[in-house]
Design an enzyme around this catalytic site. Structure first.
Site, PDB file in Angstrom:
ATOM      1  N   ASP A  30       0.802  -1.210   0.020  1.00  0.00           N
ATOM      2  CA  ASP A  30       0.019   0.108   0.060  1.00  0.00           C
ATOM      3  C   ASP A  30       0.945   1.328   0.033  1.00  0.00           C
ATOM      4  OD1 ASP A  30      -3.161   0.561   1.104  1.00  0.00           O
ATOM      5  OD2 ASP A  30      -1.734   2.115   1.116  1.00  0.00           O
ATOM      6  N   GLY A  91     -15.561   3.036   3.952  1.00  0.00           N
ATOM      7  CA  GLY A  91     -14.382   3.806   3.973  1.00  0.00           C
ATOM      8  C   GLY A  91     -13.476   3.434   2.630  1.00  0.00           C
ATOM      9  N   HIS A  98     -10.375  -4.447  -3.652  1.00  0.00           N
ATOM     10  CA  HIS A  98      -9.074  -4.911  -2.885  1.00  0.00           C
ATOM     11  C   HIS A  98      -9.198  -5.292  -1.484  1.00  0.00           C
ATOM     12  CE1 HIS A  98      -9.913  -0.406  -2.440  1.00  0.00           C
ATOM     13  NE2 HIS A  98      -9.469  -0.456  -1.273  1.00  0.00           N
ATOM     14  N   LEU A  99      -8.200  -6.142  -1.222  1.00  0.00           N
ATOM     15  CA  LEU A  99      -8.212  -6.627   0.334  1.00  0.00           C
ATOM     16  C   LEU A  99      -6.872  -5.951   0.961  1.00  0.00           C
ATOM     17  CD1 LEU A  99      -8.765 -10.278   1.194  1.00  0.00           C
ATOM     18  CD2 LEU A  99      -6.656  -9.141   1.915  1.00  0.00           C
ATOM     19  N   HIS A 100      -7.236  -5.524   1.957  1.00  0.00           N
ATOM     20  CA  HIS A 100      -6.104  -5.120   2.817  1.00  0.00           C
ATOM     21  C   HIS A 100      -5.633  -6.140   3.523  1.00  0.00           C
ATOM     22  CE1 HIS A 100      -6.593  -0.758   2.349  1.00  0.00           C
ATOM     23  NE2 HIS A 100      -7.937  -0.995   2.047  1.00  0.00           N
TER      24      HIS A 100
END
Ligand code: DGP
Length: 112
Positions: A30, A91, A98-100
């Protein structure tokens, strides 16, 4: 979709060091990390958010890839968190699913 920044990362139009990649998914660090480990895992195919996914195989490839990345980074012992922000109140700021994957510190709960 032509202007989607994550589509450009997935296609290689924007050169990016992938943490992981396969035919369905790419993962990369990120830009604005919220933890010592903060990897984004995205499908190569464009979905505006989790709400737009109409193919269950997207989830298997995304989650399976995220676990592979966690293993490759040695995160199992201390743990990690996976987050998928969806929509305005969720948010989400980039309209490509997308996956954090977050790790490397104690993560608070509940989220803000
Ligand atoms: P979200 O708020 O869930 O939509 O998260 C979007 C994340 O994407 C945010 O943590 C910052 C990150 N991000 C935005 N643009 C870029 C970019 O061009 N490159 C990278 N590596 N990350 C980005």
């Amino acid at each position: 979709m032509n202007e989607c920044i994550f589509c450009k990362i997935a296609s290689g139009e924007i050169p990016t060091n992938y943490v992981y990649s396969d035919e369905n998914v790419v993962a990369f660090n990120d830009l604005n990390p919220q933890a010592p480990v903060h990897v984004l895992v995205i499908p190569r195919q464009h979905y505006a958010s989790s709400a737009a996914v109409d193919d269950p195989s997207v989830w298997s490839s995304l989650l399976d890839s995220a676990v592979k990345v966690a293993r490759s980074l040695g995160l199992e012992e201390k743990g990690y968190r996976m987050v998928i922000n969806t929509g305005e109140q969720g948010g989400q700021s980039v309209p490509h699913l997308h996956l954090h994957l977050l790790a490397g510190r104690n993560l608070g709960w509940p989220p803000g």
